[in-house]
Design an enzyme around this catalytic site. Structure first.
Site, PDB file in Angstrom:
ATOM      1  N   HIS A  50       0.850  -1.195   0.000  1.00 49.34           N
ATOM      2  CA  HIS A  50       0.000   0.000   0.000  1.00 49.34           C
ATOM      3  C   HIS A  50       0.883   1.240   0.000  1.00 49.34           C
ATOM      4  O   HIS A  50       2.107   1.141   0.161  1.00 49.34           O
ATOM      5  CB  HIS A  50      -0.938   0.006   1.226  1.00 49.34           C
ATOM      6  CG  HIS A  50      -0.223   0.021   2.531  1.00 49.34           C
ATOM      7  ND1 HIS A  50      -0.120  -1.088   3.332  1.00 49.34           N
ATOM      8  CD2 HIS A  50       0.455   1.013   3.161  1.00 49.34           C
ATOM      9  CE1 HIS A  50       0.577  -0.783   4.412  1.00 49.34           C
ATOM     10  NE2 HIS A  50       0.945   0.487   4.330  1.00 49.34           N
TER      11      HIS A  50
HETATM   12  C1  T46 Z   1       3.078   0.772   6.806  1.00 43.39           C
HETATM   13  C2  T46 Z   1       3.851  -0.485   6.959  1.00 43.39           C
HETATM   14  C3  T46 Z   1       5.336  -0.244   7.008  1.00 43.39           C
HETATM   15  C4  T46 Z   1      -3.841  -0.522  13.676  1.00 43.39           C
HETATM   16  O1  T46 Z   1      -4.927  -0.746  14.242  1.00 43.39           O
HETATM   17  N1  T46 Z   1      -3.086   0.548  14.059  1.00 43.39           N
HETATM   18  C5  T46 Z   1      -1.898   0.828  13.482  1.00 43.39           C
HETATM   19  O2  T46 Z   1      -1.229   1.806  13.882  1.00 43.39           O
HETATM   20  C6  T46 Z   1      -1.434  -0.012  12.405  1.00 43.39           C
HETATM   21  C7  T46 Z   1      -0.101   0.282  11.715  1.00 43.39           C
HETATM   22  C8  T46 Z   1      -2.204  -1.065  12.025  1.00 43.39           C
HETATM   23  N2  T46 Z   1      -3.384  -1.303  12.659  1.00 43.39           N
HETATM   24  C9  T46 Z   1      -4.193  -2.472  12.231  1.00 43.39           C
HETATM   25  C10 T46 Z   1      -4.799  -2.382  10.854  1.00 43.39           C
HETATM   26  C11 T46 Z   1      -4.838  -3.833  10.411  1.00 43.39           C
HETATM   27  O3  T46 Z   1      -6.035  -4.419  10.878  1.00 43.39           O
HETATM   28  O4  T46 Z   1      -3.330  -3.615  12.220  1.00 43.39           O
HETATM   29  C12 T46 Z   1      -3.675  -4.477  11.153  1.00 43.39           C
HETATM   30  C13 T46 Z   1      -2.465  -4.741  10.263  1.00 43.39           C
HETATM   31  O5  T46 Z   1      -2.136  -3.529   9.548  1.00 43.39           O
HETATM   32  P1  T46 Z   1      -1.582  -3.543   8.036  1.00 43.39           P
HETATM   33  O6  T46 Z   1      -2.184  -4.657   7.297  1.00 43.39           O
HETATM   34  O7  T46 Z   1      -1.771  -2.165   7.478  1.00 43.39           O
HETATM   35  O8  T46 Z   1      -0.034  -3.855   8.312  1.00 43.39           O
HETATM   36  P2  T46 Z   1       1.179  -3.795   7.271  1.00 43.39           P
HETATM   37  O9  T46 Z   1       2.319  -4.460   7.950  1.00 43.39           O
HETATM   38  O10 T46 Z   1       0.810  -4.269   5.935  1.00 43.39           O
HETATM   39  O11 T46 Z   1       1.518  -2.227   7.128  1.00 43.39           O
HETATM   40  C14 T46 Z   1       2.049  -1.506   8.240  1.00 43.39           C
HETATM   41  C15 T46 Z   1       1.342  -0.143   8.386  1.00 43.39           C
HETATM   42  O12 T46 Z   1      -0.082  -0.334   8.428  1.00 43.39           O
HETATM   43  C16 T46 Z   1       1.673   0.809   7.274  1.00 43.39           C
HETATM   44  O13 T46 Z   1       1.271   2.109   7.631  1.00 43.39           O
HETATM   45  O14 T46 Z   1       3.552   1.714   6.183  1.00 43.39           O
HETATM   46  O15 T46 Z   1       3.447  -1.288   8.082  1.00 43.39           O
END
Ligand code: T46
Length: 137
Positions: A50
């Site tokens: 993303h």
């Molecule tokens: C990024 C990369 C480097 C939250 O509730 N609060 C938070 O602060 C974050 C970061 C995530 N979440 C929840 C949202 C999803 O349900 O945690 C779950 C996993 O998040 P996501 O699928 O977005 O995780 P990544 O590892 O794909 O991405 C993350 C960050 O979301 C993003 O901002 O730049 O790490």
């Protein structure tokens, strides 16, 4: 060409080991509003996939190693992170993918904004359209 910006943190080391401190608007070029960390990543997993409209972040591999691929819509770079003393700046409107996590990898992320799902662009075609039309700059 996409510019890779890394920050080298000072290590306060002595006979006991090492300590690194980071402060708002000093080592980190923004006010830190949120901290999260990624660990226990299963083998073969790719995270991220993303971009963010406004969010700026610094990623630090405080344990183990991983690779982050950054893509600005034109140019792509892979960055290998394996040093707690090194931070990778990830600016807004950069498509990011994190992969090749070692088993002991802990990826610490310092973020300029609170969590806001509306700031995410999770659709690749939407990202490319936004870059092409300069929508969020
Ligand atoms: C990024 C990369 C480097 C939250 O509730 N609060 C938070 O602060 C974050 C970061 C995530 N979440 C929840 C949202 C999803 O349900 O945690 C779950 C996993 O998040 P996501 O699928 O977005 O995780 P990544 O590892 O794909 O991405 C993350 C960050 O979301 C993003 O901002 O730049 O790490």
């Amino acid at each position: 060409m996409i510019q890779i910006e890394k920050i080298s943190f000072s290590i306060h080391g002595d006979g006991r080991g090492s300590l690194i401190a980071v402060e708002n608007n000093k080592e980190i070029p923004f006010e830190i509003k949120r901290v999260y960390y990624i660990y226990g990543t299963n083998d073969g997993v790719t995270r991220g996939l993303h971009a963010h409209k406004k969010l700026k972040q610094v990623a630090i591999c405080v344990s183990g190693s991983c690779t982050i691929t950054l893509f600005d819509g034109f140019d792509k770079k892979q960055i290998f992170l394996d040093k707690p003393s090194e931070g990778l700046i990830i600016k807004e409107m950069i498509w990011r993918e994190m992969h090749d996590f070692s088993e002991d990898c802990v990826l610490l992320v310092l973020a300029s904004e609170l969590y806001d799902e509306a700031d995410y662009i999770r659709d690749y075609n939407e990202f490319m359209e936004a870059v092409k039309n300069d929508i969020y700059s």
